[in-house]
Design an enzyme around this catalytic site. Structure first.
Site, PDB file in Angstrom:
ATOM      1  N   SER A  71       1.018  -1.021   0.171  1.00 46.57           N
ATOM      2  CA  SER A  71      -0.153   0.008  -0.106  1.00 46.57           C
ATOM      3  C   SER A  71       0.915   1.272   0.002  1.00 46.57           C
ATOM      4  O   SER A  71       1.962   1.238   0.433  1.00 46.57           O
ATOM      5  CB  SER A  71      -0.925   0.064   1.261  1.00 46.57           C
ATOM      6  N   GLU A  77       1.071   5.675   0.462  1.00 43.91           N
ATOM      7  CA  GLU A  77       0.632   6.540   1.228  1.00 43.91           C
ATOM      8  C   GLU A  77       1.292   7.935   0.537  1.00 43.91           C
ATOM      9  O   GLU A  77       2.444   8.026   0.162  1.00 43.91           O
ATOM     10  CB  GLU A  77       1.063   6.742   2.636  1.00 43.91           C
ATOM     11  N   ASP A 100      -2.248  15.785  15.213  1.00 42.67           N
ATOM     12  CA  ASP A 100      -1.318  16.465  15.898  1.00 42.67           C
ATOM     13  C   ASP A 100      -1.502  18.071  15.745  1.00 42.67           C
ATOM     14  O   ASP A 100      -1.727  18.340  14.563  1.00 42.67           O
ATOM     15  CB  ASP A 100       0.314  16.434  15.588  1.00 42.67           C
ATOM     16  N   PHE A 113      12.097  14.631  10.229  1.00 41.37           N
ATOM     17  CA  PHE A 113      10.924  13.773  10.392  1.00 41.37           C
ATOM     18  C   PHE A 113      11.007  12.820  11.580  1.00 41.37           C
ATOM     19  O   PHE A 113      10.016  12.756  12.252  1.00 41.37           O
ATOM     20  CB  PHE A 113      10.628  12.854   9.147  1.00 41.37           C
ATOM     21  N   HIS A 154       3.547  -0.893   4.115  1.00 41.51           N
ATOM     22  CA  HIS A 154       2.950   0.198   3.499  1.00 41.51           C
ATOM     23  C   HIS A 154       4.040   1.315   3.206  1.00 41.51           C
ATOM     24  O   HIS A 154       4.656   1.567   4.435  1.00 41.51           O
ATOM     25  CB  HIS A 154       2.083   0.711   4.904  1.00 41.51           C
TER      26      HIS A 154
HETATM   27  P1  FAD Z   1      -3.471   7.951  19.768  1.00 43.51           P
HETATM   28  O1  FAD Z   1      -3.912   6.655  19.349  1.00 43.51           O
HETATM   29  O2  FAD Z   1      -4.725   8.546  20.184  1.00 43.51           O
HETATM   30  O3  FAD Z   1      -2.394   8.225  20.583  1.00 43.51           O
HETATM   31  C1  FAD Z   1      -1.916   9.316  21.047  1.00 43.51           C
HETATM   32  C2  FAD Z   1      -1.065   9.249  22.144  1.00 43.51           C
HETATM   33  O4  FAD Z   1      -2.277   9.525  23.323  1.00 43.51           O
HETATM   34  C3  FAD Z   1      -0.286   8.136  22.479  1.00 43.51           C
HETATM   35  O5  FAD Z   1       0.771   8.608  23.463  1.00 43.51           O
HETATM   36  C4  FAD Z   1      -1.244   7.354  23.370  1.00 43.51           C
HETATM   37  O6  FAD Z   1      -0.315   6.543  24.326  1.00 43.51           O
HETATM   38  C5  FAD Z   1      -1.953   8.384  24.027  1.00 43.51           C
HETATM   39  N1  FAD Z   1      -3.259   7.778  24.433  1.00 43.51           N
HETATM   40  C6  FAD Z   1      -3.969   7.250  23.683  1.00 43.51           C
HETATM   41  N2  FAD Z   1      -5.306   6.943  24.376  1.00 43.51           N
HETATM   42  C7  FAD Z   1      -5.239   7.422  25.698  1.00 43.51           C
HETATM   43  C8  FAD Z   1      -6.072   7.515  26.765  1.00 43.51           C
HETATM   44  N3  FAD Z   1      -7.342   6.925  26.703  1.00 43.51           N
HETATM   45  N4  FAD Z   1      -5.462   8.163  27.919  1.00 43.51           N
HETATM   46  C9  FAD Z   1      -4.089   8.739  27.963  1.00 43.51           C
HETATM   47  N5  FAD Z   1      -3.405   8.733  26.946  1.00 43.51           N
HETATM   48  C10 FAD Z   1      -3.792   8.140  25.564  1.00 43.51           C
HETATM   49  N6  FAD Z   1      -1.343  12.774  11.441  1.00 43.51           N
HETATM   50  C11 FAD Z   1      -2.048  13.583  10.848  1.00 43.51           C
HETATM   51  O7  FAD Z   1      -2.268  14.747  11.254  1.00 43.51           O
HETATM   52  N7  FAD Z   1      -2.633  13.232   9.488  1.00 43.51           N
HETATM   53  C12 FAD Z   1      -2.504  12.012   8.798  1.00 43.51           C
HETATM   54  O8  FAD Z   1      -2.963  11.873   8.034  1.00 43.51           O
HETATM   55  C13 FAD Z   1      -1.467  11.210   9.761  1.00 43.51           C
HETATM   56  N8  FAD Z   1      -1.251   9.788   9.186  1.00 43.51           N
HETATM   57  C14 FAD Z   1      -0.571   8.922   9.854  1.00 43.51           C
HETATM   58  C15 FAD Z   1      -0.447   7.651   9.394  1.00 43.51           C
HETATM   59  C16 FAD Z   1       0.236   6.620   9.895  1.00 43.51           C
HETATM   60  C17 FAD Z   1       0.110   5.257   9.582  1.00 43.51           C
HETATM   61  C18 FAD Z   1       0.920   7.005  11.145  1.00 43.51           C
HETATM   62  C19 FAD Z   1       1.536   5.972  12.030  1.00 43.51           C
HETATM   63  C20 FAD Z   1       0.571   8.259  11.933  1.00 43.51           C
HETATM   64  C21 FAD Z   1      -0.030   9.285  11.208  1.00 43.51           C
HETATM   65  N9  FAD Z   1      -0.406  10.829  11.730  1.00 43.51           N
HETATM   66  C22 FAD Z   1      -1.022  11.431  11.025  1.00 43.51           C
HETATM   67  C23 FAD Z   1       0.435  11.143  12.801  1.00 43.51           C
HETATM   68  C24 FAD Z   1      -0.434  10.938  14.077  1.00 43.51           C
HETATM   69  O9  FAD Z   1      -1.580  11.618  13.976  1.00 43.51           O
HETATM   70  C25 FAD Z   1       0.522  11.297  15.186  1.00 43.51           C
HETATM   71  O10 FAD Z   1       1.351  10.485  15.479  1.00 43.51           O
HETATM   72  C26 FAD Z   1      -0.577  11.826  16.632  1.00 43.51           C
HETATM   73  O11 FAD Z   1       0.618  12.137  17.463  1.00 43.51           O
HETATM   74  C27 FAD Z   1      -0.775  10.421  17.212  1.00 43.51           C
HETATM   75  O12 FAD Z   1      -2.141   9.718  16.388  1.00 43.51           O
HETATM   76  P2  FAD Z   1      -2.772   8.345  16.929  1.00 43.51           P
HETATM   77  O13 FAD Z   1      -3.898   8.325  16.140  1.00 43.51           O
HETATM   78  O14 FAD Z   1      -1.771   7.314  16.795  1.00 43.51           O
HETATM   79  O15 FAD Z   1      -2.970   8.844  18.240  1.00 43.51           O
END
Ligand code: FAD
Length: 279
Positions: free
Chosen positions: A7, A9, A100, A207, A257
């Site tokens: 895949s 991105e 973020d 990055f 990916h």
């Molecule tokens: P989460 O899974 O919510 O985790 C974020 C943090 O919060 C972690 O430290 C976790 O341990 C903590 N956490 C989770 N749940 C809880 C809880 N209930 N209580 C306390 N702490 C908690 N960013 C973008 O803006 N746009 C994109 O298109 C994008 N694409 C991405 C694609 C991939 C494959 C990856 C790996 C990252 C991508 N990112 C993107 C970056 C991502 O948004 C960031 O890494 C962001 O900081 C975390 O997103 P997440 O969905 O992993 O967050």
């Protein structure tokens, strides 16, 4: 038939030139028969239209196209509206993230974590979407501890994710351990490694600093030593990343990916070296 599911991105281009370049890139990468392609989304909705337009164009070309959607800085109403638009367009595959917030950009929004976004999608849209979530073999940079991060990750998957794409890494052992730990926590969905081709030393270091991925010292030193010799950087990067992918394939990963950064050359070179078939 490829020996491994691929895949790719992309990010939504901001200029007409970028749009044209991405068309060329994906025409080249489509020949590698990807399982799906995905398009990133700027937190707070900054790329909302660009992500939608890019995904719809790719879907029209016959690619299985998956938009990313991040919840931070957004209201439930705006997320619902975006998801409704995707459903109307026949899009059924999504990458659900927290995102973020750019520094200085205010409100967190109504959903604080990706797990809450996954639950929201399942509650409002049932099984319409195949949901991918993010995993961090070297842990999320804001995680309180590795065990806390793993517990949060498992909660996110159990909220209704179908599959995982990882942050990129260069240390295969971190990935293998992450998968083992996830399985022990009852995560049974595929965990597909994210792969970052190496083409530019300063960009890679920038990055990696931001997203918490470690560039091994020996790799960084070698890349730095090439100075402005871009051919040498690319050739060495190709060796390192192809070697990593081969090790992952040998271990039986469910797919690869690629973070293409909207360029085809490096990703294609790696896939061809790995023996991926072109159409
Ligand atoms: P989460 O899974 O919510 O985790 C974020 C943090 O919060 C972690 O430290 C976790 O341990 C903590 N956490 C989770 N749940 C809880 C809880 N209930 N209580 C306390 N702490 C908690 N960013 C973008 O803006 N746009 C994109 O298109 C994008 N694409 C991405 C694609 C991939 C494959 C990856 C790996 C990252 C991508 N990112 C993107 C970056 C991502 O948004 C960031 O890494 C962001 O900081 C975390 O997103 P997440 O969905 O992993 O967050």
């Amino acid at each position: 038939m490829n020996p491994i599911e691929l895949s790719f991105e992309f990010f939504p281009p901001k200029t007409q030139e970028g749009i044209e370049k991405l068309r060329v890139t994906r025409a080249q990468l489509a020949r590698l028969n990807p399982k799906f392609v995905s398009v990133t989304f700027g937190a707070g909705g900054s790329t909302q239209q660009g992500t939608l337009d890019t995904v719809v164009e790719m879907a029209r070309e016959g690619l299985l196209a998956a938009p990313h959607l991040s919840c931070i800085g957004s209201s439930k109403d705006s997320l619902r509206a975006i998801l409704n638009e995707y459903r109307t367009q026949g899009i059924r595959h999504i990458v659900a993230l927290r995102g973020d917030l750019p520094s200085g950009m205010g409100e967190v929004g109504e959903l604080r974590y990706a797990s809450e976004l996954v639950s929201f999608i399942r509650t409002e849209f049932g099984d319409w979407f195949w949901i991918e979530v993010a995993g961090y073999p070297e842990y999320h940079p804001q995680a309180r501890s590795p065990s806390d991060d793993m517990a949060n990750f498992a909660r996110k998957v159990k909220a209704g994710a179908n599959s995982v794409i990882t942050q990129y890494f260069f240390n295969a052992d971190a990935y293998f351990r992450f998968v083992d730990d996830a399985r022990k926590l009852g995560v049974d969905v595929p965990i597909v490694p994210g792969i970052m081709p190496i083409t530019n030393f300063s960009q890679l270091m920038r990055f990696s600093e931001m997203c918490g991925a470690e560039v091994p010292r020996w790799v960084a030193r070698r890349l730095e030593g090439f100075g402005d010799d871009r051919d040498a950087i690319r050739a060495f990067g190709l060796d390192v990343v192809t070697g990593l992918c081969q090790r992952l394939i040998d271990a039986g990963v469910p797919g690869l990916h690629f973070y293409t950064l909207n360029g085809a050359a490096a990703t294609r070179a790696i896939c061809e070296r790995l023996g991926a078939a072109t159409a």
